[in-house]
Design an enzyme around this catalytic site. Structure first.
Site, PDB file in Angstrom:
ATOM      1  N   ARG A 130     -18.415  -1.476  60.248  1.00  0.00           N
ATOM      2  CA  ARG A 130     -18.278  -0.089  60.173  1.00  0.00           C
ATOM      3  C   ARG A 130     -18.164   0.317  58.776  1.00  0.00           C
ATOM      4  O   ARG A 130     -17.595   1.385  58.301  1.00  0.00           O
ATOM      5  CB  ARG A 130     -17.225   0.758  61.199  1.00  0.00           C
ATOM      6  CG  ARG A 130     -17.587   0.576  62.511  1.00  0.00           C
ATOM      7  CD  ARG A 130     -16.726   1.349  63.574  1.00  0.00           C
ATOM      8  NE  ARG A 130     -17.236   1.022  64.862  1.00  0.00           N
ATOM      9  CZ  ARG A 130     -16.917   0.248  65.565  1.00  0.00           C
ATOM     10  NH1 ARG A 130     -15.929  -0.825  65.247  1.00  0.00           N
ATOM     11  NH2 ARG A 130     -17.197   0.477  67.039  1.00  0.00           N
ATOM     12  N   LYS A 152     -28.399   6.060  48.462  1.00  0.00           N
ATOM     13  CA  LYS A 152     -28.966   5.715  49.586  1.00  0.00           C
ATOM     14  C   LYS A 152     -29.168   4.437  49.802  1.00  0.00           C
ATOM     15  O   LYS A 152     -29.687   3.703  48.787  1.00  0.00           O
ATOM     16  CB  LYS A 152     -30.393   6.564  49.031  1.00  0.00           C
ATOM     17  CG  LYS A 152     -30.425   8.026  49.201  1.00  0.00           C
ATOM     18  CD  LYS A 152     -32.030   8.312  48.993  1.00  0.00           C
ATOM     19  CE  LYS A 152     -32.061   9.633  49.128  1.00  0.00           C
ATOM     20  NZ  LYS A 152     -33.650  10.179  48.983  1.00  0.00           N
ATOM     21  N   GLU A 194     -40.050   5.957  37.759  1.00  0.00           N
ATOM     22  CA  GLU A 194     -38.839   6.974  37.844  1.00  0.00           C
ATOM     23  C   GLU A 194     -38.315   7.474  36.909  1.00  0.00           C
ATOM     24  O   GLU A 194     -37.777   8.686  36.800  1.00  0.00           O
ATOM     25  CB  GLU A 194     -37.684   5.873  38.578  1.00  0.00           C
ATOM     26  CG  GLU A 194     -38.149   5.318  40.042  1.00  0.00           C
ATOM     27  CD  GLU A 194     -38.334   6.193  41.174  1.00  0.00           C
ATOM     28  OE1 GLU A 194     -38.060   7.557  40.829  1.00  0.00           O
ATOM     29  OE2 GLU A 194     -38.505   5.870  42.133  1.00  0.00           O
ATOM     30  N   LYS A 238     -29.580  11.329  37.164  1.00  0.00           N
ATOM     31  CA  LYS A 238     -29.414  11.210  38.922  1.00  0.00           C
ATOM     32  C   LYS A 238     -28.055  11.601  39.148  1.00  0.00           C
ATOM     33  O   LYS A 238     -28.001  11.854  40.298  1.00  0.00           O
ATOM     34  CB  LYS A 238     -29.910   9.711  38.899  1.00  0.00           C
ATOM     35  CG  LYS A 238     -29.747   9.019  40.301  1.00  0.00           C
ATOM     36  CD  LYS A 238     -31.073   9.396  41.303  1.00  0.00           C
ATOM     37  CE  LYS A 238     -30.762   9.140  42.766  1.00  0.00           C
ATOM     38  NZ  LYS A 238     -31.128   7.654  42.840  1.00  0.00           N
ATOM     39  N   GLU A 248     -28.594  15.268  50.277  1.00  0.00           N
ATOM     40  CA  GLU A 248     -30.051  15.682  50.157  1.00  0.00           C
ATOM     41  C   GLU A 248     -30.348  16.927  50.957  1.00  0.00           C
ATOM     42  O   GLU A 248     -31.289  17.217  51.649  1.00  0.00           O
ATOM     43  CB  GLU A 248     -31.077  14.717  50.530  1.00  0.00           C
ATOM     44  CG  GLU A 248     -32.571  14.896  49.880  1.00  0.00           C
ATOM     45  CD  GLU A 248     -33.217  13.463  49.989  1.00  0.00           C
ATOM     46  OE1 GLU A 248     -33.557  13.091  49.042  1.00  0.00           O
ATOM     47  OE2 GLU A 248     -33.918  13.333  51.296  1.00  0.00           O
ATOM     48  N   ARG A 252     -30.902  17.718  45.704  1.00  0.00           N
ATOM     49  CA  ARG A 252     -31.437  16.087  45.829  1.00  0.00           C
ATOM     50  C   ARG A 252     -32.784  15.978  46.186  1.00  0.00           C
ATOM     51  O   ARG A 252     -33.296  15.045  45.726  1.00  0.00           O
ATOM     52  CB  ARG A 252     -30.451  15.320  46.460  1.00  0.00           C
ATOM     53  CG  ARG A 252     -30.772  13.817  46.287  1.00  0.00           C
ATOM     54  CD  ARG A 252     -29.590  13.223  46.737  1.00  0.00           C
ATOM     55  NE  ARG A 252     -29.716  11.496  46.525  1.00  0.00           N
ATOM     56  CZ  ARG A 252     -28.857  10.658  46.618  1.00  0.00           C
ATOM     57  NH1 ARG A 252     -27.543  10.939  47.056  1.00  0.00           N
ATOM     58  NH2 ARG A 252     -29.274   9.265  46.332  1.00  0.00           N
ATOM     59  N   ASN A 256     -37.444  13.361  45.003  1.00  0.00           N
ATOM     60  CA  ASN A 256     -38.502  12.910  45.663  1.00  0.00           C
ATOM     61  C   ASN A 256     -39.880  13.240  44.951  1.00  0.00           C
ATOM     62  O   ASN A 256     -41.047  12.984  45.717  1.00  0.00           O
ATOM     63  CB  ASN A 256     -38.295  13.431  46.977  1.00  0.00           C
ATOM     64  CG  ASN A 256     -37.510  12.789  47.984  1.00  0.00           C
ATOM     65  OD1 ASN A 256     -37.089  11.494  47.744  1.00  0.00           O
ATOM     66  ND2 ASN A 256     -36.628  13.608  48.621  1.00  0.00           N
ATOM     67  N   HIS A 259     -42.879  11.026  45.680  1.00  0.00           N
ATOM     68  CA  HIS A 259     -42.784  10.057  46.856  1.00  0.00           C
ATOM     69  C   HIS A 259     -43.337  10.467  48.167  1.00  0.00           C
ATOM     70  O   HIS A 259     -43.214   9.695  49.121  1.00  0.00           O
ATOM     71  CB  HIS A 259     -41.098  10.233  47.173  1.00  0.00           C
ATOM     72  CG  HIS A 259     -40.574   9.292  45.864  1.00  0.00           C
ATOM     73  ND1 HIS A 259     -40.379   9.699  44.536  1.00  0.00           N
ATOM     74  CD2 HIS A 259     -39.556   8.562  45.874  1.00  0.00           C
ATOM     75  CE1 HIS A 259     -40.043   9.177  43.871  1.00  0.00           C
ATOM     76  NE2 HIS A 259     -39.141   7.985  44.752  1.00  0.00           N
ATOM     77  N   HIS A 263     -44.714   7.395  49.473  1.00  0.00           N
ATOM     78  CA  HIS A 263     -44.149   6.422  50.518  1.00  0.00           C
ATOM     79  C   HIS A 263     -45.270   6.258  51.472  1.00  0.00           C
ATOM     80  O   HIS A 263     -45.375   5.201  52.057  1.00  0.00           O
ATOM     81  CB  HIS A 263     -43.072   7.354  51.089  1.00  0.00           C
ATOM     82  CG  HIS A 263     -41.808   7.189  50.387  1.00  0.00           C
ATOM     83  ND1 HIS A 263     -40.576   7.971  50.715  1.00  0.00           N
ATOM     84  CD2 HIS A 263     -41.374   6.293  49.324  1.00  0.00           C
ATOM     85  CE1 HIS A 263     -39.684   7.714  50.164  1.00  0.00           C
ATOM     86  NE2 HIS A 263     -39.937   6.547  48.987  1.00  0.00           N
ATOM     87  N   HIS A 276     -43.304  -0.012  44.732  1.00  0.00           N
ATOM     88  CA  HIS A 276     -42.798   1.313  44.755  1.00  0.00           C
ATOM     89  C   HIS A 276     -43.042   2.109  43.776  1.00  0.00           C
ATOM     90  O   HIS A 276     -43.902   3.473  43.927  1.00  0.00           O
ATOM     91  CB  HIS A 276     -41.121   1.304  44.992  1.00  0.00           C
ATOM     92  CG  HIS A 276     -40.717   2.786  45.271  1.00  0.00           C
ATOM     93  ND1 HIS A 276     -41.055   3.509  46.306  1.00  0.00           N
ATOM     94  CD2 HIS A 276     -40.087   3.196  44.344  1.00  0.00           C
ATOM     95  CE1 HIS A 276     -40.324   4.645  46.181  1.00  0.00           C
ATOM     96  NE2 HIS A 276     -39.565   4.466  44.895  1.00  0.00           N
TER      97      HIS A 276
END
Length: 378
Positions: A130, A152, A194, A238, A248, A252, A256, A259, A263, A276
């Site tokens: 956990r 993330k 990026e 960032k 997000e 935030r 993206n 993206h 993606h 990526h």
């Protein structure tokens, strides 16, 4: 770059998240000092270094021997290299190694590698017992300026990228920019996506720097102090966004940019055809065109973006991608809400917003524009 960007020696960027704040330490040729930073954070005396064979061959020894010199018992868990291995199956293998080694809640995971290692190891840290501590030692440009910062973590699913994950912050991010010198140029160029993105959404000064020096960065023909400053500036961008919106819920989302389409490109090509950053570059071409169609920004600003991407090489082969399949993937992306595809669109160089009013015709035109600019494979 201004005086806030170019410094000598080590740079420190703080990610301000209250009790979960942590430092990003950035230097050049400083990997052997990692263990001291680890010890100063009061991290566990048992650790698992998660890495891949390529990175292990180059950088594992100074990290492992340094930790052992600090009295830390460290096991090594190697996972295969490549986005296609960022899966629950790989995470399961790591869990097994941790259990067999008897790592407990006071132990720490050290992610040594690029985005795949960092995302997967971070997800394991978030979910093992956990949640246990983890630190990031990013060794690729993409990971140093983006993936290692912000908490993330996650793995991919055949139906979508990063569909399984958690927001889980590291205790420390430790960057040695000298690791970038050993990267293949394709890896550096992919990471530049990026860097370009950060400038386009948040920092026109960074865009102007890239307009002067982007080839130097892509070729790693840049002074160490300036490289440290460049990474630090990106980390500050960032970190500032993450501090304002950790999970997000609003701001935030601007991270993206590129993206949504990117993606989808990765997913429809089974995460094997494009890195990526390459997919994100294609996605920025599409989103930039949609921004012009919607009247969000000017054609001249789109051309500034495109010129940067062209100078380091627009990824090839996008003309073979089917727009219907891409749109279907976008609709199932985790960023979609009630089936509505959300885009980040630029308003000006250095400013962007989220938009959920892009219709299918506009998306298709963005994809066609991207495809026209993508060269045929050699």
């Amino acid at each position: 770059m201004d005086s806030r960007v170019i410094h000598s020696g080590m740079e420190t960027v703080q990610v301000d998240l209250g009790s979960r704040s942590y430092p990003i330490l950035i230097g050049h040729g400083n990997l052997s000092d990692f263990s001291r930073a680890y010890a100063s954070e009061g991290l566990g005396s048992n650790a698992a270094i998660v890495t891949n064979p390529t990175v292990a061959r180059l950088y594992l020894d100074p990290v492992r021997t340094g930790l052992e010199a600090q009295g830390v018992a460290a096991i090594v868990v190697e996972i295969p290299d490549g986005e296609e291995f960022k899966t629950l199956a790989t995470a399961g293998r790591i869990y097994g190694e941790l259990i067999r080694a008897g790592l407990d809640r006071r132990s720490c995971i050290v992610a040594l590698g690029g985005g795949v290692v960092g995302d997967t190891a971070g997800f394991v840290a978030a979910t093992y017992l956990r949640g246990i501590d983890f630190v990031q030692i990013p060794t690729t440009l993409e990971a140093q300026v983006d993936a290692s910062v912000g908490g993330k973590t996650g793995v991919d699913h055949p139906l979508g990228k990063n569909m399984i994950g958690a927001f889980y912050q590291p205790k420390l991010v430790y960057v040695d920019t000298e690791t970038l010198v050993t990267l293949p140029r394709r890896e550096v160029v992919a990471g530049m996506a990026e860097v370009i993105k950060h400038g386009l959404i948040r920092d026109e000064i960074l865009v102007r720097f890239l307009e002067r020096k982007i080839e130097n960065v892509a070729d790693m023909a840049i002074e160490p102090e300036q490289l440290v400053g460049l990474i630090a500036r990106n980390c500050r961008i960032k970190a500032g966004v993450v501090a304002a919106d950790e999970t997000e819920a609003g701001l935030r989302e601007i991270l993206n940019y590129g993206h949504t389409v990117g993606h989808a490109i990765e997913a429809v090509t089974d995460y094997t055809a494009y890195k990526h950053g390459e997919a994100v570059m294609l996605g920025m071409l599409a989103a930039g065109r949609i921004g012009v169609i919607k009247g969000f920004w000017k054609p001249a600003e789109l051309q500034r973006q495109n010129a940067l991407i062209e100078r380091i090489g627009i990824p090839s082969g996008a003309r073979a991608l089917e727009s219907g399949k891409l749109i279907a993937r976008m609709a199932s992306d985790k960023k979609a809400r009630d089936g509505v595809i959300r885009f980040v669109l630029p308003e000006a160089i250095g400013r962007a917003v989220s938009c959920d009013t892009v219709n299918r015709e506009e998306i298709e035109e963005g994809i066609r524009y991207m495809q026209r600019r993508s060269p045929e494979p050699a």
